[in-house]
Design an enzyme around this catalytic site. Structure first.
Site, PDB file in Angstrom:
ATOM      1  CG  HIS A 143       3.986   2.962   8.136  1.00 59.38           C
ATOM      2  ND1 HIS A 143       2.907   3.470   8.831  1.00 59.38           N
ATOM      3  CD2 HIS A 143       3.492   2.512   6.947  1.00 59.38           C
ATOM      4  CE1 HIS A 143       1.809   3.330   8.103  1.00 59.38           C
ATOM      5  NE2 HIS A 143       2.137   2.752   6.959  1.00 59.38           N
ATOM      6  CB  CYS A 201       3.993   8.044  13.589  1.00 62.31           C
ATOM      7  SG  CYS A 201       2.776   8.224  12.288  1.00 62.31           S
ATOM      8  NE  ARG A 257       2.388  12.511  11.261  1.00 66.89           N
ATOM      9  CZ  ARG A 257       1.387  11.965  11.931  1.00 66.89           C
ATOM     10  NH1 ARG A 257       1.558  11.588  13.199  1.00 66.89           N
ATOM     11  NH2 ARG A 257       0.223  11.789  11.361  1.00 66.89           N
TER      12      ARG A 257
END
Length: 241
Positions: free
Chosen positions: A140, A209, A218
């Protein structure tokens, strides 16, 4: 219905909506981090306990690193079949000194939503740690501990250090983070596209991300295996480089 009643009803609705927004922000910014901290600590404790008792999940073969990131095809053996790490379980620890002295995260097998709430995720089907091919890991950018919040700070030459409890694997970043779209799965190929690598080698790919609070794109960082050493020799010098 009187104007006063309409205004009061609208005001109460706005207050309710505002309260829900605040609760959602608190959940995203605070509570997911609390959950991630507990889950991550549990994974790390479990790993250290298993390693203390001599258990290592699907150990990668001991290898010598490629002479260069772009080793000729003729001098590098074909990639072995990926190791069968236990699904959803932690099997390694990853450190990036550039992102902070205390930056450390467990790597679990698969990249499912629940898995990434506990740490970083190894893309199933990519190479095992230290093996020829591409050892690819996702994390993340924000929420659940913000592991890759500072991903854009990565620079060529930065160390990415991984251990499976028996061996330290030191990879070196080859270029600044590359921005692409989620459908660009070639970035985790055995020889990742757009990476600049021109033949088989022992590579690592990190993905997260972009933008920071979105997921339309990305960010990708590629690295090559630079060195290995047994954990019994202590921490690699790369922790201080």
């Amino acid at each position: 219905m009187s104007v006063r009643l309409i205004v009061r009803t609208f005001s109460e609705l706005c207050i309710t909506v505002g309260a829900l927004i605040i609760l959602f922000v608190v959940y995203v910014l605070f509570w997911t981090g609390v959950k991630a901290a507990g889950a991550t600590e549990g994974q790390i404790d479990g790993l250290q306990d298993r390693w203390a008792h001599g258990a290592v999940s699907a150990p990668a073969p001991t290898v010598s690193p490629s002479p260069t990131a772009n080793a000729p095809t003729s001098t590098v053996p074909a990639p072995p079949a990926p190791a069968a790490y236990p699904d959803g379980k932690a099997f390694a620890m990853l450190y990036i000194p550039r992102l902070g002295k205390g930056w450390e995260w467990p790597i679990l097998e698969n990249t499912k939503v629940r898995t990434l709430q506990k740490g970083l995720g190894h893309y199933r089907g990519t190479a095992s740690l230290g093996a020829t091919g591409n050892f690819a890991v996702a994390g993340h950018r924000r929420t659940y501990g913000d592991p890759f919040k500072d991903f854009p700070k990565l620079r060529p030459g930065d160390a990415v250090i991984v251990t499976d409890g028996t061996t330290w694997f030191t990879y070196r970043i080859d270029r600044e983070p590359y921005r692409t779209v989620p459908s660009d799965t070639g970035v985790i190929d055995p020889v990742p596209r757009k990476s600049g690598f021109d033949g088989p080698g022992r590579y690592l790919t990190l993905t997260t991300c972009d933008p920071e609070w979105g997921s339309s794109h990305r960010l990708i960082a590629w690295a090559h295996l630079d060195a290995t050493q047994p954990v019994t020799d202590g921490r690699p010098a790369a922790f201080h480089s």
